[in-house]
Scaffold this motif. Structure first.
Motif, short mmCIF file in Angstrom:
data_model
loop_
_atom_site.label_atom_id
_atom_site.label_comp_id
_atom_site.label_asym_id
_atom_site.label_seq_id
_atom_site.Cartn_x
_atom_site.Cartn_y
_atom_site.Cartn_z
N ALA A 393 0.81 -1.21 0.00
CA ALA A 393 0.00 0.00 0.00
C ALA A 393 0.85 1.26 0.00
CB ALA A 393 -0.93 -0.01 1.21
N ASP A 394 2.05 1.18 0.57
CA ASP A 394 2.94 2.36 0.59
C ASP A 394 3.80 2.46 -0.66
OD1 ASP A 394 4.62 0.22 1.01
OD2 ASP A 394 5.65 1.08 2.75
N GLY A 395 3.54 1.58 -1.64
CA GLY A 395 4.28 1.62 -2.90
C GLY A 395 5.63 0.95 -2.85
N THR A 396 6.02 0.38 -1.72
CA THR A 396 7.35 -0.22 -1.61
C THR A 396 7.27 -1.74 -1.62
OG1 THR A 396 7.37 -0.33 0.82
CG2 THR A 396 8.13 1.72 -0.21
N VAL A 397 8.37 -2.35 -1.99
CA VAL A 397 8.51 -3.79 -1.93
C VAL A 397 9.97 -4.10 -1.60
CG1 VAL A 397 8.92 -3.99 -4.42
CG2 VAL A 397 8.16 -5.99 -3.15
N THR A 398 10.18 -5.08 -0.75
CA THR A 398 11.52 -5.47 -0.31
C THR A 398 11.87 -6.84 -0.86
OG1 THR A 398 11.26 -4.20 1.73
CG2 THR A 398 13.02 -5.83 1.68
N ALA A 399 13.03 -6.94 -1.46
CA ALA A 399 13.48 -8.21 -2.02
C ALA A 399 13.78 -9.20 -0.90
CB ALA A 399 14.73 -8.00 -2.88
N PRO A 400 13.75 -10.49 -1.20
CA PRO A 400 14.14 -11.49 -0.19
C PRO A 400 15.60 -11.30 0.22
CG PRO A 400 13.03 -12.52 -2.06
CD PRO A 400 13.32 -11.12 -2.46
N VAL A 401 15.99 -11.99 1.27
CA VAL A 401 17.37 -11.92 1.74
C VAL A 401 18.31 -12.37 0.62
CG1 VAL A 401 19.04 -12.89 3.36
CG2 VAL A 401 16.75 -12.27 4.14
N LEU A 402 19.36 -11.60 0.43
CA LEU A 402 20.37 -11.91 -0.58
C LEU A 402 21.52 -12.63 0.10
CD1 LEU A 402 21.20 -11.49 -3.57
CD2 LEU A 402 22.28 -9.35 -2.86
N ASN A 403 21.88 -13.80 -0.41
CA ASN A 403 22.94 -14.60 0.20
C ASN A 403 24.18 -14.62 -0.68
OD1 ASN A 403 21.38 -15.70 2.51
ND2 ASN A 403 20.15 -16.62 0.89
N ALA A 404 25.32 -14.32 -0.07
CA ALA A 404 26.59 -14.34 -0.79
C ALA A 404 27.04 -15.78 -0.98
CB ALA A 404 27.65 -13.55 -0.04
N GLY A 405 27.60 -16.08 -2.15
CA GLY A 405 28.17 -17.40 -2.38
C GLY A 405 29.64 -17.39 -2.03
#
Length: 563
Positions: A393-405
């Motif tokens: 509703a606030d126009g934002t979206v957060t990506a899932p956790v990013l994991n370093a290889g």
């Protein structure tokens, strides 16, 4: 199969009759006696709509039916010496042309019997996406935004339910053809290739897609120098006589010669405009083999409250213009901080974007696709390299956790409004090597050896970081001099390399899962004395260990017995 379907005839063809003549002339302009498979009665070229499971690479999605210019770009047989620039209508963007030729070379090295010509890839690429929307690709050959065909939901096209959970096409309900060569996800899962050597198989990368298309066309024992095999290969890509004729027209055109033009300057089929979404409604159907468009049945008139026009017509109700508050203007960074993580760890920072409307306010329910790109093995949770989510509703979206290889270095994460021709938000992420801030021996045994022998005890150390086990940390071991500024020693204890040669520095060392490192065997030369072994970890932790080379104590002979 392509994303928009506005123009159905080549530029300059003012009637369907002219278009039909052009198709016939260009299709017939190959070698004499090489008819289309459909013309020769091949059962594969019936002109009827195939079933969804017919196995076509594209799911038999729509495609562009523009025809080549009637003038030949060059004399036959001179396509090897091409001008640098020329008309965008008939030229091929530099990166796209390079990808077609590179695919031809690779397949010639692995499947020479197929005899794949790059001009066939060029013809298909032209028909499928207008050469990646006129060459709108980055330096690696990846389109600036995904190229997506219409939703294959059975309404006007085949019914193909989702096979990739939306990873490639952003649709977790039905499949869509993807990329400059328009592969459906299930076909890409089988035929996807890494054409540019970046370790990824990306259908939106022209090098990957061109190589995959080449291998698909060469399937089985096809010899594409044989007309019947070439026609069957094209029909396997999209089972339509009209598609075959259109591809053959461009194929013959490119065989006569073409020219390279700068990326991004190519002709884009009207309606595409660099975008990715076919928009609402069904596209205009492809013309019939005769060159005319099959008419749609006229719907029965419905009563309308609008006043009648003179002559009995009614004034159509205009389509409402979307409110500015509901019009997507773009996506932007929503306060994401620096993205840095140690190899094998999760990034503490989460990528967050905001969708804004034409008034600058937030816009909800916008589909955003996050994609990991570059030389990296980093992934989102679930080991995904691409995820699609909706803004709140606030126009934002957060990506899932990013994991370093395990791969260190810098890579990119892109966030785009799915299926829209809007600029992407690009984030730079860095993976650093594993570190340790402390290193210590696991025992306190004295380490000594006699001259010319080997040390009996193995040197074992343990590395930690902030008190926790530091696994996979790089360690350098060096025999050093006893000086204010130590250097590598040239005498005393030493290691042996794979060839049995004396070395006093080892660099290819790392701690195990428990943070433990056991050094290789250490040898003693003939120089007696006390020496130093220095171990240094990634992160700067250091330990110096003493090693002694000393002759064994002499044993006194027993006195003879008294007389």
């Amino acid at each position: 199969m392509a994303a928009q379907f506005g123009r159905r005839l080549r530029k300059g063809a003012t009637t369907t009759a002219v278009a039909a003549v052009a198709v016939a002339a260009l299709s017939a302009s190959g070698a004499p006696g090489t008819p289309l498979v459909g013309d020769s009665g091949d059962p594969q070229a019936t002109g009827t709509a195939p079933s969804p499971d017919s196995g076509a690479a594209t799911g038999n999605s729509p495609y562009y039916t523009d025809l080549p210019p009637l003038n030949t770009p060059d004399k036959p047989g001179t396509s090897t010496n091409l001008p640098v620039t020329g008309r965008a209508e008939s030229g091929i963007p530099a990166s796209i042309l390079a990808a077609y030729k590179k695919a031809e070379q690779k397949i010639a090295g692995s499947d020479a019997a197929c005899r794949l010509p790059w001009q066939l890839l060029a013809a298909i690429g032209k028909v499928e996406s207008g050469h990646a929307r006129g060459g709108r690709v980055d330096a690696n050959g990846t389109t600036f935004s995904p190229i997506l065909g219409p939703v294959l939901d059975g309404r006007g096209f085949a019914m193909i339910k989702d096979t990739d959970n939306g990873v490639y096409d952003g649709d977790s309900t039905h499949d869509r053809a993807v990329g400059p060569m328009q592969f459906i996800p299930s076909t890409w899962a089988t035929w996807g290739q890494d054409g540019n050597g970046d370790g990824r198989e990306d259908p939106n990368n022209i090098y990957d897609a061109a190589l995959a298309a080449g291998r698909y066309l060469c399937a089985g024992s096809r010899d594409l120098s044989v007309a019947a095999d070439l026609d069957r290969a094209v029909l396997s890509y999209n089972h339509s006589d009209v598609y075959l004729r259109t591809v053959r027209s461009w194929f013959e055109y490119y065989k006569r010669g073409t020219h390279e033009i700068p990326d991004g300057t190519g002709s884009v089929p009207p309606g595409l405009g660099g975008g990715t979404d076919p928009g609402p409604g069904s596209p205009t159907p492809s013309p019939s083999p005769s060159g005319t468009t099959k008419p749609k049945p006229k719907p029965k008139p419905k009563p309308s409250p609008n006043p009648s026009k003179p002559g009995g017509g009614t004034t159509p109700t205009p389509k409402p213009t979307p409110e500015p508050s509901q019009t997507l203007a773009g996506v932007e960074n929503a306060g994401t901080g620096p993205l840095t993580a140690t190899a094998g760890d999760a990034f503490a920072e989460r990528i967050k974007v905001r969708a804004r409307n034409s008034l600058g306010g937030p816009l909800a329910k916008v589909s955003v696709t996050f994609t990991v790109a570059g030389d990296t093995d980093a992934t989102f949770s679930g080991k995904k390299t691409a995820v699609t989510l909706l803004t709140g509703a606030d126009g934002t979206v957060t990506a899932p956790v990013l994991n370093a290889g395990g791969t260190t270095g810098t890579f990119t994460v892109r966030a785009v409004a799915t299926g829209r021709s809007l600029p992407a938000v690009t984030y730079s992420a860095t993976v650093t090597a594993r570190r340790a801030d402390a290193i210590a021996r696991t025992d306190d045994k004295a380490l000594t050896a006699a001259p010319g022998t080997e040390f009996a005890d193995i040197v074992e150390v343990k590395a930690t970081y902030k008190g926790a086990i530091a696994s996979g940390v790089a360690v350098t071991a060096t025999m050093i001099t006893d000086a204010d500024e130590p250097a590598e020693n040239d005498k005393g204890p030493y290691f042996k390399d794979e060839d049995g040669k004396t070395v006093r520095t080892l660099t290819d060392l790392a701690t195990d899962a428990d943070g433990i490192l056991k050094l290789p065997k250490i040898y003693a030369d003939d120089a007696e004395g006390t020496y130093k072994l220095r171990l240094t970890t990634e992160g700067g932790a250091t330990i110096v260990i003493e090693l002694g080379i000393e002759a064994p104590a002499a044993t006194e002979a027993p006195e003879p017995p008294a007389a």
